[in-house]
Design an enzyme around this catalytic site. Sequence first.
Site, PDB file in Angstrom:
ATOM      1  N   ASP A 453       0.845  -1.192   0.000  1.00 34.69           N
ATOM      2  CA  ASP A 453       0.000   0.000   0.000  1.00 34.69           C
ATOM      3  C   ASP A 453       0.885   1.249   0.000  1.00 34.69           C
ATOM      4  O   ASP A 453       2.089   1.178   0.277  1.00 34.69           O
ATOM      5  CB  ASP A 453      -0.894  -0.022   1.245  1.00 34.69           C
ATOM      6  CG  ASP A 453      -2.106   0.882   1.111  1.00 34.69           C
ATOM      7  OD1 ASP A 453      -2.295   1.475   0.032  1.00 34.69           O
ATOM      8  OD2 ASP A 453      -2.859   0.994   2.083  1.00 34.69           O
ATOM      9  N   GLU A 456       2.800   4.634  -4.312  1.00 34.26           N
ATOM     10  CA  GLU A 456       2.878   5.424  -5.551  1.00 34.26           C
ATOM     11  C   GLU A 456       4.243   6.095  -5.751  1.00 34.26           C
ATOM     12  O   GLU A 456       4.588   6.293  -6.935  1.00 34.26           O
ATOM     13  CB  GLU A 456       1.763   6.482  -5.572  1.00 34.26           C
ATOM     14  CG  GLU A 456       0.387   5.914  -5.799  1.00 34.26           C
ATOM     15  CD  GLU A 456      -0.120   5.102  -4.610  1.00 34.26           C
ATOM     16  OE1 GLU A 456      -0.745   4.055  -4.850  1.00 34.26           O
ATOM     17  OE2 GLU A 456       0.133   5.500  -3.461  1.00 34.26           O
ATOM     18  N   ASP A 532      -8.835   3.220  -2.646  1.00 41.92           N
ATOM     19  CA  ASP A 532      -9.854   3.862  -1.810  1.00 41.92           C
ATOM     20  C   ASP A 532     -11.095   4.263  -2.597  1.00 41.92           C
ATOM     21  O   ASP A 532     -11.448   5.439  -2.689  1.00 41.92           O
ATOM     22  CB  ASP A 532      -9.268   5.107  -1.149  1.00 41.92           C
ATOM     23  CG  ASP A 532      -8.089   4.787  -0.251  1.00 41.92           C
ATOM     24  OD1 ASP A 532      -7.849   3.599  -0.002  1.00 41.92           O
ATOM     25  OD2 ASP A 532      -7.407   5.725   0.174  1.00 41.92           O
TER      26      ASP A 532
END
Length: 799
Positions: A453, A456, A532
């Site tokens: 997670d 990015e 999300d």
Amino acid sequence: MNGGRGHRLGQSVVESVRVVGAGKVSGAVRGLQGFVSALRRRRTDAWGLPARGAERARVPGPVGEAEPLPGGGIVRFARSELRISVSVGGTVFWGWDGAGPLPSYALAGEPPEPDARARLEPDKDGGWRVVSERVTVAVSRHGAVEIRTPGGVLLRRDLPPRWWEPVAGGPARWVQRSEVPADARFFGLGGRASGPRLRDGTYELWNTDPKGGFSTGDDPLYITMPVQFVVSDAGTHLAFHDNAWEGRVTLAEGEEGAGSGHDRPGSSEVRMGGGPLRCWVVVGTPARVLHGWAALTGAPALPPAWALGPQHARWGFGSAREVRRVVAGYRERGLPLSAVHLDIDHYDQHRVFTVDRERFPDLPGLAAELREQGVRLVSIVDPAVKAEPGNAVYDSGVAADAFVRDARGREVRGVVWPGECAYPDFTDAGVRKWWGELYEERLAQGFAGFWHDMNEPVSFAPFGDMTLPRSARHALEGRGGDHREAHNVYGLAMARAGYEGLRRLRPDERPFLFTRSGWAGMQRYGGTWSGDVSTGWPGLRASLSLVLGLGLCGVPYSGPDVGGFDGAPSPELFLRWFQLGAWLPLFRTHAAIDAGRREPWEFGAEVLEHARAAVVERERLRPYFVTLAQLARLTGAPYVRPMWWGAPEDRALRDCEDAFLLGDALLVAPVLTGGADRRAVRLPRGRWYDTATERVYEGPGQVLLDAPVSRIPVLARAGSVLPVRGEDGGLALEVWAPAAGRTGGGLVVRDRGDGWEGASIERYSTRLVDGCVVVERVTEAGVEGVLDLPVRVRGWVGR
């Protein structure tokens, strides 16, 4: 997962001082840290990225000489040169100004061998061409590249490119404009919430935490890829601009002329801030295209069989006691469960590769206890490492020189859940090896799988991008470069580090890993999930778009946060989301810490009853999902396929975005709007059976199907053979009667455990003989009439 909430925590330095747990950094403090980090990032880039200054525009110019080579050759122009190569399988590569296939983060290894039979030869009007068995490539005298079928039908025309080069030196930015047939439809570009068909507009190529829950109109998201899947009457093709730099793609669908009018072709414009101008094009049927794509970028990782079952996650389990309560709730209510995912709240002060011993005093014992019940534990892993001397992971990273630095050689810092953090440089092979060894701690805690997670990567900020400075330096496999090139491949490189580390630590087990961010080729290391996604009907629709679009980019294993990540779904919305999730590869419920529970029994007795029916049917079809997973690895074909998969020439199916095919045998029509108890479905050609009522429908055409709250419509293709769990729990065959005068069949791959034993594909055929359904196994030696599996025939025979 948590990126959206992290942004909200960082938006205001005067936010209420809410402590997530004892000893955790307050929201206000983290917000102040994020504010300071954003200012620091701006200062870093101001120093590390000099202004481009004056630029010089350039185009290829007129054609000059050419150099034929096996599979193609080099065409030289006045100011540029173009390299063309066609592989044995028909895959086309072209690259400008010396750009070759390697180095590349997308390719699985060496590029495919060129087709020695295909060579560069003169074409009309001073151009050149390469003719091969499956594709023809023509190069105009000014540098346009045309991809045509062997019959000469145009699939794609890439116009002469244009570069802008800084006079003082530095990377050249470029633009490549392309044309496709007027009837073409665009798909792909990674995970796009507005898809799967990509309408007119501009799509950013910069992996991004959308700063909160996203919905259908939000772009970009966590996974962006310059991968276009184009479908037209002329045929299908995939075009991949192999460049990881920040960029954008502008698409415009074409328009066919009426009467004597002229067609307006569809168009694509790819703009990149730097990096090589090179492209791969794969042509053929959808199945052939993705098979060629998988051959180029790598076979999808095969998840262990348990990862194809229902999974449950929550940000905020809080303790081992709560995990046990939830697992017991599933068992007591007759709900199958394969895995429980622990979020960042099981860490000690949010520090990666640690455990909060107060709330999880015996994590290995908990994992062993759950495994006896058939439930695995899955751990979240974030890349950001708390930059604090005494933190064992940070100290070992410093010793290994593992962290990203700026142009002055200083360690780059950002703000994530633990506070101020450093970031491993996963574009360095040595750093990947160091990171992979850290998973030994996770395995020792009893974890069987991992989800990456915040990769990015994220750095909380109240303004601008939530990521690292663009001037941050990266190894890039020894070539050196900055974050403008490394950003989009950061998540992919982290997945590689984890996957390869797990292979070394547990060589006899298939790793289970999925990642929020990635890039072309990420399927080699695992799958992904929606991130999300906002709670609401638009979020439900976006969930399906992401899975379909990613599948066409070569990532077959994915799924959403069932119920949405933020907010509280209504019982109806949760049930419809749960029913959709039960038919997707990754079937996982998940929610934010303050978004309420996602256990099915929390939504009332009726929802529980219908959710149980959905998950029980998923478990009955587990052997079918195992087969689809094995076929995805062998062929590149996604589990979840667009409705036009087998009939790309059917224009009506190209526009169908609210239903999908699951493998070859099933058609799933989820309910994506509130209050609906019926829905229209566009059927592909052939006979289809409603799996609940066994009512017969004939395609092609549109039908209206019942969609009561208890189920969503699922149809089976006539003649199909599906592997299922029989009444005794063993493998059985479910056969849907073929139509009169037609045959059918199916493939079965048996579950041989979670190791590396090769897959053995069993082929079955079906036909009608005197009103009876005959099922036979097809082997290399011929047809075998004796089967070793129970067979159940369904459908109306003789109609």
